[in-house]
Design an enzyme around this catalytic site. Structure first.
Site, PDB file in Angstrom:
ATOM      1  N   HIS A 161       0.781  -1.292   0.019  1.00 26.24           N
ATOM      2  CA  HIS A 161      -0.031  -0.070  -0.039  1.00 26.24           C
ATOM      3  C   HIS A 161       0.750   1.104   0.045  1.00 26.24           C
ATOM      4  CE1 HIS A 161      -3.396  -2.372   0.299  1.00 26.24           C
ATOM      5  NE2 HIS A 161      -3.164  -2.843   1.765  1.00 26.24           N
ATOM      6  N   ASP A 197      -2.483 -10.673  -2.286  1.00 24.17           N
ATOM      7  CA  ASP A 197      -3.009 -10.113  -1.118  1.00 24.17           C
ATOM      8  C   ASP A 197      -4.684  -9.725  -1.120  1.00 24.17           C
ATOM      9  OD1 ASP A 197      -1.862  -8.805   1.857  1.00 24.17           O
ATOM     10  OD2 ASP A 197      -3.879  -7.694   0.933  1.00 24.17           O
ATOM     11  N   ASP A 286      -4.492 -12.904   3.602  1.00 26.51           N
ATOM     12  CA  ASP A 286      -5.851 -12.171   4.160  1.00 26.51           C
ATOM     13  C   ASP A 286      -6.954 -12.551   3.117  1.00 26.51           C
ATOM     14  OD1 ASP A 286      -4.718 -10.463   2.438  1.00 26.51           O
ATOM     15  OD2 ASP A 286      -4.836  -8.793   3.725  1.00 26.51           O
TER      16      ASP A 286
HETATM   17 ZN   LIG Z   1      -3.825  -7.254   2.847  1.00 25.95          ZN
END
Ligand SMILES: [Zn+2]
Length: 344
Positions: A161, A197, A286
């Site tokens: 990110h 992810d 995740d």
């Molecule tokens: Zn994540």
């Protein structure tokens, strides 16, 4: 397969996390790395300590002023009157401000708003050292891939990110982007970054947005209902020389193995067409069905098959650890993924 870890991650233990208007316990905790490292030992892949990197190595994908901010933020924050234990922004520059020439001054509160995208990247006394340790692991894995091998970097904090000049979503240094650029600098003409992810790899997309030499692909939960909310849609395909070199595959909430692996199969075709010389896998766990804040519903077997499918590309690969917050499960998921990879 070589693996790399670093001790400095333990010094980064963020506390602050804001969710749906409540301050909650941050779940990007040192125990995550401990669980993943234990899994590597079970696999007989004990991690090596990543060697230190050249002083300006991080500037290959990050702005120097942003790195200066990260290095000094915790110290400067502590000088504020009655400060909290971590630097957390209470204002970010909105598009209207930026369009009208908005800029940051030297005050640490302004700089924290400027250089962070959200409140999910608190900076404490150990954050900078941990972020550099994670970067060292990514660079060590890239060096192995540059020699034709595959390596896994136990990066904590994660990185995907983080933009060139902004932290966000538990991420400070973009480890996957750093690995991809290191592979380019080591001679790979074309590098692909595959991000599995469950959150969109928005920072990586941002860093390579106008680059034709790095293909970025992200498979993630639909941002209409999930972080990072504003980007991650199929229409975002890059610009300039990078036009067509970014691919987003958002998936509906609750997508199980079948849909997730279909998306992965769909993502592997452009990597082959691109004739990538090397691959970076941004590996989050995740997407698991047992993820506390999950969007997707992937099983242990799903991660095993993903490892096998990506490994079957037979490309020199640097795998960087991203998210995955079920501490009791992520070690098993890493075992399954890497075992699947070894069976490719
Ligand atoms: Zn994540």
């Amino acid at each position: 397969m070589k693996t790399f870890a670093h001790d400095s991650q333990a010094g980064h233990s963020p506390g602050f996390f804001l969710q749906r208007g409540k301050v909650r316990r941050n779940f990007e905790i040192p125990a995550r790395a401990a669980a993943l490292e234990a899994a590597l030992h079970r696999l007989g892949l004990a991690p090596e300590k990543a060697p230190p990197f050249a002083p300006r190595a991080l500037e290959s994908v990050h702005r120097a002023d942003y790195l200066d901010y990260l290095a000094s933020a915790a110290t400067e924050w502590a000088k504020l009157p009655d400060p909290g234990p971590e630097a957390v922004a209470n204002i970010h520059p909105v598009p209207e401000m930026v369009a009208q020439g908005g800029r940051t001054g030297a005050n640490i509160i302004a700089r924290t708003g400027w250089y962070t995208a959200d409140t999910a990247c608190p900076i404490g006394p150990g954050t900078w050292e941990a972020a550099k340790g994670a970067a060292a692991c990514a660079l060590a894995a890239a060096a192995e891939a540059a020699k034709g091998g595959t390596a896994y970097a136990l990066c904590r904090p994660p990185g995907h990110h983080a933009y060139a000049g902004r932290a966000g979503g538990h991420c400070y240094i973009n480890n996957a982007a750093l690995a991809a650029q290191a592979l380019r600098d080591a001679g790979a003409a074309r590098v692909a970054v595959l991000d599995i992810d469950s959150h969109h790899g928005n920072g990586t997309q941002g860093i390579f947005w106008e680059r034709g030499d790095v293909l970025t692909i992200s498979i993630h939960g639909d941002p209409d209902n999930y972080y990072p909310w504003f980007v991650g849609r199929t229409a975002e395909r890059g610009a300039g020389a990078g036009d067509g070199r970014n691919m987003n595959i958002p998936l509906p909430f609750g997508t199980p193995d079948e849909g997730w692996l279909d998306a992965l199969r769909y993502a592997l075709a452009p990597i082959r067409d691109f004739k990538a010389d090397a691959l970076v896998v941004a590996l989050g766990f995740d997407a698991s069905k047992d993820e506390p804040l999950g969007a997707l519903a992937v099983t242990e077997e799903g991660f095993s098959r993903a490892g096998q499918m990506i490994g079957a590309l037979k490309l020199p690969t640097a795998i960087t650890q991203e998210g995955g917050y079920n501490v009791d499960l992520i070690g098993t998921l890493l075992e399954r993924f890497l075992t699947g990879w070894s069976q490719a």
